[in-house]
Design a protein around this motif. Structure first.
Motif, short mmCIF file in Angstrom:
data_model
loop_
_atom_site.label_atom_id
_atom_site.label_comp_id
_atom_site.label_asym_id
_atom_site.label_seq_id
_atom_site.Cartn_x
_atom_site.Cartn_y
_atom_site.Cartn_z
N PHE A 187 21.97 8.70 -2.01
CA PHE A 187 22.59 7.73 -1.52
C PHE A 187 23.60 7.39 -2.39
O PHE A 187 24.56 6.61 -2.05
N GLY A 188 23.48 7.52 -3.68
CA GLY A 188 24.44 6.94 -4.64
C GLY A 188 23.90 5.30 -5.02
O GLY A 188 24.73 4.81 -5.94
N VAL A 189 22.94 4.63 -4.46
CA VAL A 189 22.37 3.67 -4.75
C VAL A 189 21.00 3.45 -4.78
O VAL A 189 20.24 4.52 -4.53
N PRO A 190 20.50 2.65 -5.32
CA PRO A 190 19.05 2.56 -5.49
C PRO A 190 18.12 2.29 -4.03
O PRO A 190 19.00 1.78 -3.01
N PRO A 191 16.96 2.61 -3.92
CA PRO A 191 16.46 2.30 -2.52
C PRO A 191 16.47 1.07 -1.83
O PRO A 191 16.88 1.16 -0.70
N GLY A 192 16.61 0.05 -2.58
CA GLY A 192 16.66 -1.45 -2.11
C GLY A 192 18.16 -1.49 -1.47
O GLY A 192 18.46 -2.62 -0.56
N LYS A 193 19.10 -0.82 -1.78
CA LYS A 193 20.45 -0.75 -1.15
C LYS A 193 20.80 0.23 -0.28
O LYS A 193 21.66 0.27 0.52
N VAL A 194 19.78 1.01 0.28
CA VAL A 194 19.97 2.30 1.16
C VAL A 194 20.29 1.50 2.49
O VAL A 194 21.08 2.16 3.30
N GLY A 195 19.67 0.60 2.97
CA GLY A 195 19.96 -0.28 4.26
C GLY A 195 21.27 -0.62 4.33
O GLY A 195 21.93 -0.60 5.23
N ASP A 196 22.01 -1.00 3.17
CA ASP A 196 23.32 -1.38 3.31
C ASP A 196 24.28 -0.26 3.54
O ASP A 196 25.22 -0.30 4.17
N VAL A 197 23.92 0.83 2.94
CA VAL A 197 24.71 2.00 3.13
C VAL A 197 24.78 2.51 4.80
O VAL A 197 25.38 2.85 5.34
N LEU A 198 23.46 2.59 4.98
CA LEU A 198 23.22 3.13 6.19
C LEU A 198 23.85 1.88 7.40
O LEU A 198 24.46 2.59 8.31
N ALA A 199 23.93 0.73 7.13
CA ALA A 199 24.60 -0.21 8.25
C ALA A 199 26.19 0.03 7.93
O ALA A 199 26.74 -0.14 8.88
N LEU A 200 26.85 0.42 6.97
CA LEU A 200 28.30 0.89 7.10
C LEU A 200 28.35 2.20 7.70
O LEU A 200 29.49 2.26 8.46
#
Length: 938
Positions: free
Chosen positions: A179-192
């Protein structure tokens, strides 16, 4: 945290839903003694058994539970009514298996946890966080990207994931790599980026890479959205500003609920091995006898259960190393006693690879020379049947008489209890059918390879599917070339004259390699999700296509001869006209001479020389010159078409008439087109022009036997219908359901009115868009400027936004996964989809957009072909025979008195061919024509 002297607790949480669907898609249909479908149940059972048993020994989990979805509704549907609205209903044969899968879980004495109103992911999150807070380690058995938000150690104990498909652990580093981001930020990527599977909207036009970049740069979803007003003017800025509400809604939808009440305490999930009961009773009830036997006889090695059912191809263990091919161990079978011994060995093995050696590549004219068998690595033989010189006085080697060998081989090759393995088995089926041997059941390693690796050629991973290439690629083995045993040119000899020691090495090696390829490739079908397309579409098609080839089709030799003569006269006239326009004679068929005439002598602009130093004169160049008013280019194009049609059809078809049957027997390749379409060769009957008068004249030469008629059944606009369904385009679906002219409807949507010109444009655009056409490509087809073409494309997407979303989703999926997928699970690989070369990348993108649609169309007509013969027989139409498959059309021959009834049966089978595996939102309309020739049947 636990005391230092206390054993570390390790909880495994199995995402049961992913297991269920993986099991369903990887196994062929099975039923239990009561007739209930249990294919998914069997697969789930073997997978869960392997997991629980092997992990207990290797990774030492202390606790394990399976988490399932209670139903399709959750609290997220109250937040967003369209949540998961796009998900199709489970297949009919899967629905009755859901309660049995719960029974299977409990039969292992494992907790089976589900809760009304909550999704499995929420329960997994709550259990994982609760366990981690107590200092436990947690492993989530899944590859679901939503669950990757939980990975890490922020709650105390470590949470990771296990992808059993790839046997890979997923930790924070793997999540960040994805994802290019840590696990804690995956939800933000998925939301976009949203999720088309769960119908999470995200922001339209923002894919995984852009989403990852935005979150990485701005730290969070809120940060990225807040930064949008200050961004430079761009499409991305507009999308962020317009899509803020959807992104914020999506963030709520992808957030896992970590504080659910736990229906069952953690302590009750303790793993204490697998008690023999009630598992034994469950296996007995559902007829899983091989698994039951293993439970009774080898409880200490229950991890081997994945190898239990050879026919079902469950989740197999890693394959053992195979010994190198040793040709000195191959046996030449020259006596009845030796042949009987090999047949007994094959029956005992329940699986035998075989190959035929013949006198010709044409299965309808080839004489059988010998048969090879293999029951294992280096356990192979060759049975010579017609070796010796062609002269009656030549000395013949000792060999089993043909009639006696056929009488012994026939029961083996037709035995339902022995699986036969072939490579390009369709050829062998046709050769043996002429000796009244009808091989069944059959696995084909060439087709298996295709279903695994179609499209991978450009990377050298899974290019061609011939035996020699596969042996080199997968086995590291160099097969003996045919020319090495038979020679080349004037010194070439028929295989029947090859010395038996050399013939045995060559022929037995083919059977041995086929056995090895099957041993290697067949398990990959279940591991890589190819079982469904192989077992339900391609494998049952092999004998159907073989039978169709044997039927052949009658052609009118006299009509063809008249056409050849007429074409020759027209070609001669065109040559004179071309010479007149060129101001002198030259060889029209010479690209070099033609290029010199066009660009040096006549001075036309835009000539391009290649590496050879000569001008290109391909069709694109000639069409450009024609558009610029060059009459000579028009004449050369016409000359090329006529000479090609004359040599390919009117001349070649006369030579192709089989002297024994009086019919033409084309050969179909099941691996010729990477999207899954059949291709036709020797002769190619799929490239006869469809709409030209010349093509019609050639089709008039395809005629039935006296008293019969030709019946042609064609899917009407099937690719447009599938596009409407797959892209969920409401106006197009409505038009198809109402029986409207789809091109009129498109013209009305795009231009506001319908006239001949607008309809023609709409028709071109309808088909061009599905092939991922560029503005320049469309401009060329419509003979307009590129900017005008782009405006038309923009208008089309504005009127049918579902099409653009489908294209975007498809390309994003292919870029991420490397392959596209049809509605029936056929994968087509595009290894150049991310190529740096823009031309390569664009070519892959165009093909990737169309592949799911064209591939689904191919799957549907294949399913229709498999069902056709049984349906005709059931209707008593035994004399109606399927002869040809051309694009979206099936061609039959039948008695004139049966034609009307046959047409109804054929149309019914074709229109319902997608069901029950796929239920389409649009009807599949079939156009049936009947006449005294193929052309008249249109």
């Amino acid at each position: 945290m636990p005391d230092s002297d206390q054993a570390q607790q390790h909880l495994y949480l199995v995402d049961g839903s992913s297991y269920i669907f993986r099991a369903y898609h990887r196994l062929p249909p099975l039923t239990n003694p009561e007739g209930t479908p249990v294919g998914a149940v069997y697969g789930y059972t073997t997978m869960l058994w392997k997991l629980a048993d092997q992990l207990d020994k290797e990774d030492g989990p202390t606790h394990l539970a399976v988490i399932l979805d209670k139903d399709s509704q959750s609290f997220r549907n109250e937040i967003y009514a369209e949540y998961k609205a796009n998900r199709p209903e489970p297949p009919e044969d899967l629905r009755p298996q859901f309660p049995l899968i719960r029974d299977a879980t409990r039969a292992f004495s494992l907790p089976c946890i589900e809760e009304q109103g909550l999704e499995a992911d929420d329960l997994i999150a709550s259990y994982a966080v609760a366990a981690a807070k107590q200092g436990w380690n947690v492993t989530i058995v899944s590859s679901d990207k939503d669950l990757m938000q939980l990975v890490g150690d922020e709650h105390g104990g470590t949470i990771d994931m296990l992808d059993t498909m790839k046997n890979a652990r997923i930790g924070p580093a793997e999540v960040e790599e994805k994802f290019g981001v840590p696990p804690g930020k995956v939800g933000d990527v998925l939301a976009l980026m949203g999720d088309s599977v769960d119908n999470i909207p995200g922001i339209y036009g923002i894919g995984p890479k852009t989403a990852s970049k935005l979150i990485a740069e701005h730290g969070s979803l809120a940060g990225a959205l807040d930064a949008a007003p200050e961004m430079k003017k761009s499409k991305l800025k507009e999308r962020l500003l317009e899509g803020r509400d959807m992104a914020e809604l999506s963030r709520v939808l992808v957030t896992l609920k970590e504080d659910c009440d736990l229906p069952q305490p953690l302590d009750e999930m303790k793993l204490d091995g697998i008690p023999p009961e009630p598992l034994g009773e469950f296996l007995e009830t559902h007829g899983f006898s091989s698994l039951r036997k293993r439970l009774e006889t080898a409880p200490a090695t229950q991890g081997e259960v994945a190898q239990a059912n050879e026919e079902s191809e469950g989740d197999r263990q890693p394959l053992p190393e195979l010994p190198a091919c040793n040709r000195s161990k191959f046996e030449t079978v020259q006596t009845i006693e030796a042949l009987e011994r090999w047949i007994a060995r094959a029956r005992s093995a329940r699986l035998v690879a075989f190959d035929t050696e013949t006198s010709s590549l044409d299965a309808m004219r080839a004489d059988l020379v010998g048969v090879s068998l293999a029951t294992g690595p280096n356990e192979a033989c060759y049975i010579p049947l017609a070796h010796g010189g062609s002269d009656m006085f030549d000395e013949k080697p000792e060999q089993v008489p043909m009639d006696e060998a056929i009488a012994l081989l026939k029961p083996l090759l037709e035995d339902d209890a022995v699986l036969k393995i072939a490579h390009n088995g369709k050829y062998d089926l046709n050769v043996l059918a002429r000796h009244d041997i009808h091989v069944t059941p059959l696995d084909d390693t060439m087709v298996i390879s295709f279903d695994l690796d179609a499209g991978r050629a450009s990377e050298g991973i899974g290019g061609g599917h011939g035996m020699d290439e596969l042996a080199q690629r997968h086995l590291g083995h160099e097969c003996i070339p045919y020319k090495q045993v038979c020679g080349t040119g004037k010194k070439a000899i028929p295989f029947g004259e090859v010395a038996l020691d050399k013939a045995t090495e060559y022929a037995a090696e083919d059977a041995d390699v086929t056995w090895r390829l099957h041993h290697l490739l067949k398990p990959r079908l279940s591991e890589e999700g190819g079982t469904r397309i192989y077992e339900r579409v391609d494998r049952p098609l092999i004998p159907v296509v073989a039978g169709m080839e044997r039927e052949g089709i009658r052609v009118d030799r006299e009509r063809l001869a008249e056409l050849s003569k007429s074409f020759a006269e027209t070609v001669a006239g065109l040559e004179k006209e071309i010479h007149r326009l060129a101001g002198g004679e030259f060889t029209v068929g010479s690209p070099k001479q033609l290029g010199d005439v066009l660009f040096d002598k006549l001075g036309y602009k835009g000539g391009r020389k290649g590496k050879s130093g000569q001008y290109s004169t391909d069709q694109t160049i000639l069409e450009r010159l024609s558009n610029e008013g060059a009459d000579i280019a028009d004449k050369v194009l016409e000359w090329r078409q006529l000479t090609k049609l004359k040599s390919t059809y009117t001349d070649a078809l006369q030579e192709a008439i089989n002297p024994d049957t009086g019919r033409v027997h084309t050969s179909y390749s099941l691996v010729g087109a990477q999207t899954g379409r059949l291709s036709s060769t020797d002769p190619n009957l799929q490239n006869i022009p469809i709409r030209t008068e010349i093509g019609r004249q050639i089709r008039r030469a395809f005629v039935p036997e006296k008293g019969n008629v030709i019946l042609a059944a064609d899917y009407s606009q099937i690719e447009l219908r599938l596009a409407a369904h797959m892209a969920d385009v409401a106006p197009l679906k409505e038009a198809f359901r109402a029986g409207e002219d789809i091109h009129n409807r498109t013209a009305e949507e795009m231009f506001g009115n319908v006239d001949r010109d607008n309809r023609a444009k709409a028709k071109t655009i309808n088909f061009a868009i599905l092939y991922g056409i560029s503005r320049w490509g469309l401009a060329g087809r419509l003979k307009i400027e590129a900017d005008e073409a782009q405006a038309l494309i923009d208008t089309y997407f504005a009127r049918f936004p579902g099409i653009q979303k489908f294209i975007v989703r498809t390309l994003e999926s292919v870029r991420e996964n490397g392959y596209s997928e049809t509605l029936f699970g056929r994968k087509t690989w595009f290894p150049r989809i991310n190529a740096k070369n823009p031309n390569e990348r664009a070519g892959s993108e165009r093909a990737a957009v169309n592949a799911p649609i064209q591939g689904t169309s191919a799957d549907i007509i294949k399913r229709a072909m498999v069902r056709m013969v049984p349906a005709l027989r059931e209707a008593g139409l035994h004399d109606t025979r399927m002869l040809l498959q051309v694009h979206d059309e099936l061609v039959f021959e039948c008695p004139e008195a049966q034609a009307e009834e046959a047409g109804k049966v054929i149309a019914r089978v074709m229109s319902s061919a997608a069901e029950p595996a796929v239920t389409l939102d649009v009807p599949l309309d079939i156009e049936v024509g009947i006449g005294p020739s193929w052309d008249d049947a249109h």
